[in-house]
Design an enzyme around this catalytic site. Structure first.
Site, PDB file in Angstrom:
ATOM      1  CD  GLU A 114      81.523 -39.444 -50.067  1.00 56.36           C
ATOM      2  OE1 GLU A 114      82.555 -38.843 -49.755  1.00 56.36           O
ATOM      3  OE2 GLU A 114      80.691 -39.843 -49.231  1.00 56.36           O
ATOM      4  CD  GLU A 134      79.037 -35.848 -46.389  1.00 60.67           C
ATOM      5  OE1 GLU A 134      79.049 -37.009 -46.788  1.00 60.67           O
ATOM      6  OE2 GLU A 134      78.783 -34.866 -47.132  1.00 60.67           O
TER       7      GLU A 134
END
Length: 261
Positions: A114, A134
């Site tokens: 990210e 995640e």
């Protein structure tokens, strides 16, 4: 004594920002988050900085969050970047005026992807390994990957990795557009600095800011809004000191010397 989790160095008009917890595979603790947020504020606030380079010391870019320390803050929704002298390194407000070139190697996990998606140009060493893990920990990517990866890589390519949490290599990252170049291990930071230095020394600073603003406007407000500003922006740039210098350097067949005015 405060941990030096981020190194900061100036190289001319380039700001070098280094993740600096190599013994912990550069896992992001609270100090690293805070110091990187301060670096990104400096990147945007100092007009003398024309480009940033984000890199990591050691064998790995980052293994992700230091969950033991940061996990409770995430669970409580208390990770914020709105304090004085801080700016979100994941750039979730969606607009910035100073470009960043990112260089990665080794582990590039979770929030690292990210950070790449919030950079403008991304360089990977051929040994880089990527994973958005995640989903395998009962949560999901909350730093912008669900928004930016489908846009940059296409829906199917993004979901292939976001929904499985599987690991992929630098060749796949290049194929889907997550990175723009793959280089030999150890070469990634030098290559990022080369590109950043070219932007900082050969590209007109006002032109760089106008380019980013136009691209952001098209993304946020639509193409019509961006097209509507092109002529006015161009006229303003022609009247700037840098615009006049650019034309003069072309006539005189020499490199332009831009002042950012």
């Amino acid at each position: 004594m405060t941990e030096l989790a981020i190194t900061i160095e100036r190289d001319g008009h380039v700001l070098l920002m280094g993740l600096n917890r190599p013994a912990k595979r550069n896992a992001f603790n609270l100090a690293m988050i805070d110091q990187l947020a301060a670096a990104y504020h400096e990147l945007e606030a100092d007009d003398d900085i024309r480009c940033g380079v984000l890199f990591a010391h050691g064998d790995h870019f980052t293994g992700g969050l230091d969950l033991a320390e940061v996990g409770p803050r995430v669970r409580e929704g208390r990770i914020a970047f709105s304090g004085p002298g801080r700016r979100d390194p994941w750039r979730k407000d969606g607009v910035w005026t100073t470009p960043v070139v990112a260089a990665v190697q080794g582990w590039v996990m979770t929030l690292a992807i990210e950070l790449l998606l919030a950079a403008d140009i991304r360089i990977a060493a051929s040994d880089a390994r990527f994973a958005q893990l995640e989903i395998r920990r009962g949560i999901y990517a909350f730093g912008g990957a669900t928004i930016r990866l489908p846009r940059d890589a296409g829906w199917g390519n993004a979901m292939r990795w976001l929904l499985t949490g599987e690991e992929y290599d630098a060749a796949e990252a290049y194929r889907i557009g997550l990175v723009q170049e793959v280089v030999e291990p150890g070469r990634q930071v030098d290559r990022a600095i080369e590109l950043a230095s070219a932007i900082a020394t050969k590209s007109a600073p006002l032109g760089v800011k106008a380019t980013l603003a136009s691209a952001h406007r098209a993304r946020r407000q639509g193409e019509a809004a961006a097209f509507a500003r092109l002529d006015a922006d161009m006229a303003e740039l022609f009247e700037s000191e840098d615009g006049r210098e650019g034309l003069l350097s072309f006539v005189e067949r020499r490199e332009a010397r831009f002042a950012g005015r």
